[in-house]
Enzyme design. Structure first.
Site, short mmCIF file in Angstrom:
data_model
loop_
_atom_site.label_atom_id
_atom_site.label_comp_id
_atom_site.label_asym_id
_atom_site.label_seq_id
_atom_site.Cartn_x
_atom_site.Cartn_y
_atom_site.Cartn_z
N CYS A 125 0.83 -1.27 -0.20
CA CYS A 125 -0.10 0.08 0.00
C CYS A 125 0.82 1.26 -0.08
O CYS A 125 2.06 1.07 0.03
CB CYS A 125 -0.74 -0.12 1.28
SG CYS A 125 -0.20 0.20 2.73
N CYS A 167 3.38 1.60 2.60
CA CYS A 167 4.92 0.99 2.14
C CYS A 167 5.68 1.82 1.42
O CYS A 167 7.13 1.81 1.68
CB CYS A 167 4.57 -0.27 1.48
SG CYS A 167 3.40 -1.64 2.49
N ASP A 211 8.91 28.75 -30.81
CA ASP A 211 9.85 29.16 -31.75
C ASP A 211 9.26 29.44 -33.07
O ASP A 211 8.03 28.63 -33.35
CB ASP A 211 11.02 27.97 -31.70
CG ASP A 211 11.90 28.36 -32.77
OD1 ASP A 211 12.62 29.50 -32.85
OD2 ASP A 211 12.13 27.34 -33.37
N ASP A 223 12.49 23.48 -31.40
CA ASP A 223 13.29 22.21 -32.01
C ASP A 223 14.52 22.27 -32.25
O ASP A 223 15.29 21.35 -32.68
CB ASP A 223 12.39 22.08 -33.34
CG ASP A 223 13.02 22.99 -34.49
OD1 ASP A 223 13.05 24.38 -34.17
OD2 ASP A 223 13.17 22.73 -35.50
#
Length: 834
Positions: A11, A14, A437, A633
């Site tokens: 769970c 943990c 851009d 890019d």
């Protein structure tokens, strides 16, 4: 980030315990544990052995994801759902014994179902039978007890601890009642025997374990579906490749292909690794990576990617990226990393989960004590405490965020949108400003011929032929546009070719001087008609570059070249604006060209004349107005991508841009920017729903189990509590799976988030043009530009020694005398400012 497998977690408590333990290891800078994939990502310089030791000290198991597990096929095997078959076997055996137990405990006692005569008036035998059947079911489901008490021993109780305590309490009290019954029977006290018979909770202990196992099975199956996207990506990886060795094809395992190897791909086969086409042409289906169903034509020199499908012709390729470097492997790694990281919103659930189980145990103990103090029987008080233990569900809290993140990132990957981390998936939906851009993002990045204007008495073919003869020897980027447009024409050979930087080209064709270049270059060689001059000025205003061509002293015509806008860019910008997002275009181009492209795209604001560091500075200024996403890019976009709240890289761009970004768009389409934002918003909305139901469920369920609503006639049997707990996690995971139905490119439900824009004021800019004498070369331009851009009010300066001007973009008013002094201090003369 180093990846580890973690075992033994049940769970959110943990995962919180493991994170806390590993976070204390010297050298660990960040740790994120995924309950969904049982994985852990660790950043820092800590040794793997130290990390593993910390996990084991916390009571769990860990192992490093090594090279043996690094191939897609190995990772696919690791993601196989091994848990569901094991839980299903446990459930089948549990249900079988539980039915027999329920026949004894409820069928006979409540409805008078017949039993062997041996049990007639033998209540102790009935009690012993129930004890044995319950014990068998407890052994079948011993995992709850081992995990639960182990966690309790390590002072880190988890969900299994709640189940183990509840079942143990029911079994322990029932066993006590059985022994007390034997004593009463020895005394001959039949009334006491029947009283103790009614205090048996064996069936509750067995039912709790069985119903929780049902919940675990539903949860495991649902969790398995959340990794379907990742598994489907891994299944795309080809297993073999036809490598060319000594002139013949040899089929080898894809892991044996080395960089530089030549391989063959026939029609219908998958491309095994990334490479470049050496021979052949074909149409390649790249939908597995980009989500785009239209095949892409490939010819010598074009790149191909692993897992894409060759549809028509034979291809011979050279391997450029193999193993973990292929595009497919990088996509898988990004999706896997996103699942292994935590979204900021998950910290809410983590903080709650860290104290949830101890708090529930305390509430259960207090509940039992209060009902005892109120004078109720031990069995009644214990039932209330057990109900509190078994209805509480930290699993729902722990799964609320990771399942939605896994489904969201997987859905994005299927559609060519890669979120590198869970945080990027969450933050993308909060964007208020998108900075785009220009070159390669809004535009195609490849100059093309847009207009051909032959001079009077000259045909279009004649103009193109002379332009082709001249440009075929040029290396200028604009020359490629002319060559592409003139494809199919035969160019005559020229001699004495010369490139004059900043001016144009000259050559000799059949004894005649052939030339081409700018308007200033043309003015010295031929007259331009009034009509042609007006039309070229209009082209310039549209952001196009007019190239003049002539022979001797005669003008042949003008060819206009421009970096044309992508077809889908205006629609993408329009969708972003409809979502309430302000769109800004950043470019290093001059203001006039930038304004023309910006007008075509429909952006809200244009910031022109910015260098890479200028883009980063512009992003910083925009971030003062709201959450900013930068889309780019190129290498020059990397600083801005890193600076922005969310960096989005166009997939066809440079590797450095992709590395710097938080989100990668494999389709290289701007339409995926609004799609990514839609998906992020839908995922965040799904997380909020999951967290609401998880908190709401526990807020209502715990008081109900504790008996707070008994005065209203509402009570809760421990068995129903266990059933409710089982269903809670299943409901949360199922809600997350609804994301698979989300259509991220459907803009019909877009809505403006006006609150995002209320406080955003568009940056006001103004322009001034300085006429300057004394500039002779590009070095002079650089000197003037540097001096002007050093002024705090100057956003950008476009300087030309040819025209003798400097166009200055200002973000704040500045006196003309100040501009004049700045330039004249460098040794130049400002003749006018307008």
């Amino acid at each position: 980030m180093k990846q580890y497998n973690v075992t033994g977690m049940s769970c959110a408590a943990c995962s919180a315990r493991v994170e806390k333990a590993v976070g204390k290891v010297p050298g660990v800078t960040a740790c994120s544990v995924s309950l969904l994939t049982n994985s852990m990502g660790v950043e820092g310089t800590a040794a793997p052995s130290a990390v593993i030791a910390a996990v084991e000290a916390a009571g769990y198991g860990a192992s490093e994801k090594g090279a043996a597990q690094s191939s897609p096929s190995a990772d696919e095997q690791q993601l196989e759902d091994h848990e569901t078959p094991r839980i299903r076997r446990r459930l089948i055996w549990s249900v079988g014994f539980l039915l027999v137990l329920m026949y004894f405990s409820m069928g006979h006692m409540m409805w008078g179902w017949p039993l062997p005569h041996f049990y007639d008036d033998n209540h102790v035998a009935m009690g012993l039978t129930q004890l044995l059947l319950t014990g068998i079911i407890m052994v079948i489901n011993q995992r709850f007890f081992i995990s639960g008490y182990k966690a309790l021993w390590h002072r880190a109780p988890n969900m299994d601890t709640l189940v183990a305590l509840g079942a143990t309490a029911a079994f322990g009290y029932s066993t006590y009642a059985l022994f007390a019954m034997t004593a009463a029977q020895v005394r001959g006290d039949e009334a006491a025997v029947m009283t103790y018979m009614m205090d048996f909770y064996f069936e509750s202990a067995a039912m709790i374990l069985t119903l929780i196992t049902v919940g675990k099975l539903l949860e495991a199956r649902s969790k398995g579906k959340t990794t379907d996207a990742l598994k489907s990506l891994m299944s795309l990886a080809p297993r073999t490749a036809s490598v060319l060795r000594d002139g013949r094809e040899v089929e080898v395992s894809v892991e044996q292909v080395q960089q530089g190897d030549e391989f063959a791909v026939r029609p219908g086969e998958s491309i095994p690794v990334d490479g470049v086409v050496l021979e052949g042409s074909s149409a390649v289906n790249e939908s597995a990576l980009t989500g785009e169903s239209i095949p892409v034509d490939k010819a010598p020199g074009d790149g191909v990617s692993a897992a894409t499908v060759n549809q028509s012709g034979y291809l011979r390729c050279r391997a450029t990226r193999v193993g973990q470097d292929t595009t497919l492997s990088q996509i898988i790694r990004m999706v896997s990393d996103a699942a292994a990281t935590k979204a900021p919103i998950a910290k809410i659930a983590d903080k709650v989960s860290g104290v949830f189980v101890p708090a529930v145990i305390s509430i259960a103990a207090v509940t039992t004590a209060v009902w005892l103090l109120l004078g109720h029987p031990v069995g009644y008080a214990l039932a209330r405490g057990i109900s509190v233990l078994v209805i509480s569900c930290p699993c729902a809290l722990g799964l609320a965020t990771p399942v939605a993140i896994m489904v969201g990132s997987g859905l994005g990957a299927k559609n060519g949108i890669l979120f590198k981390t869970a945080a990027s998936l969450e933050e993308t939906g909060r964007v208020q400003i998108v900075a785009l851009d220009k070159t390669g993002t809004i535009t195609s990045g490849q100059p093309r011929v847009t207009d051909i204007l032959p001079a009077e008495g000259v045909t279009e073919q004649e103009l193109l032929t002379h332009a082709l003869a001249l440009e075929q020897k040029s290396e200028h980027p604009l020359a490629r546009a002319v060559l592409d447009r003139a494809a199919g024409l035969t160019a005559p050979e020229v001699s004495d070719f010369q490139a004059l930087p900043g001016n144009g080209l000259t050559a000799v064709l059949e004894g005649k001087a052939l030339w081409g270049g700018s308007a200033a270059f043309t003015a010295k060689r031929a007259a331009v008609s009034q009509n042609l001059q007006v039309r070229t000025e209009e082209l310039s205003r549209q952001g196009k570059t007019p190239l003049f061509f002539g022979a001797e002293d005669r003008l042949l015509g003008v060819i206009a070249v421009a970096d044309v806008i992508k077809e889908d860019s205006p629609r993408a910008v329009r969708e972003l604006r409809n979502m309430g997002i302000r769109v800004v275009m950043l470019t290093g181009d001059n203001q006039r060209t930038a304004q023309a492209i910006g007008a075509q795209a429909g952006v809200d604001q244009v910031i022109a004349g910015v260098l890479p560091e200028g883009k980063e500075a512009a992003i910083r200024r925009l971030m003062q107005q709201g959450k900013v996403a930068m889309v780019g890019d190129g290498i020059n976009d990397a600083p801005a991508l890193t600076r922005a709240d969310t960096g989005i890289a166009i997939g066809a761009g440079a590797d450095v841009a992709i590395d710097a970004a938080d989100v990668v768009l494999m389709n290289s389409s701007l339409l995926d920017v609004p799609a990514a934002i839609r998906l992020s918003r839908a995922t965040l909305r799904n997380i909020h729903e999951n967290l609401f139901w998880a908190f709401f469920y526990n807020a209502i369920g715990i008081p109900l189990a504790a008996g707070v609503f008994i005065p209203l006639g509402l009570t809760l049997n421990p068995m129903f509590g266990a059933a409710a707990m089982s269903l809670s996690s299943f409901c949360v995971v199922s809600n997350a799976l609804r994301l698979n139905l989300f259509k991220l490119r459907d803009n019909r439900h877009d809505h403006k988030r006006t609150n995002h824009l209320n406080d955003i004021k568009e940056e006001q800019t103004m322009e001034k043009t300085l006429e300057i004498k004394g500039m002779m070369c590009p070095h002079c331009e650089a000197t003037v530009r540097t001096a002007l851009e050093a002024m705090p009010q100057v956003q950008a300066a476009q300087v030309s020694h040819e025209s003798g001007t400097a166009v200055v973009t200002l973000t704040a008013p500045v006196e003309d005398d100040t501009l004049r002094r700045t330039v004249e201090d460098k040794g130049y003369t400002v003749t006018a400012i307008r």
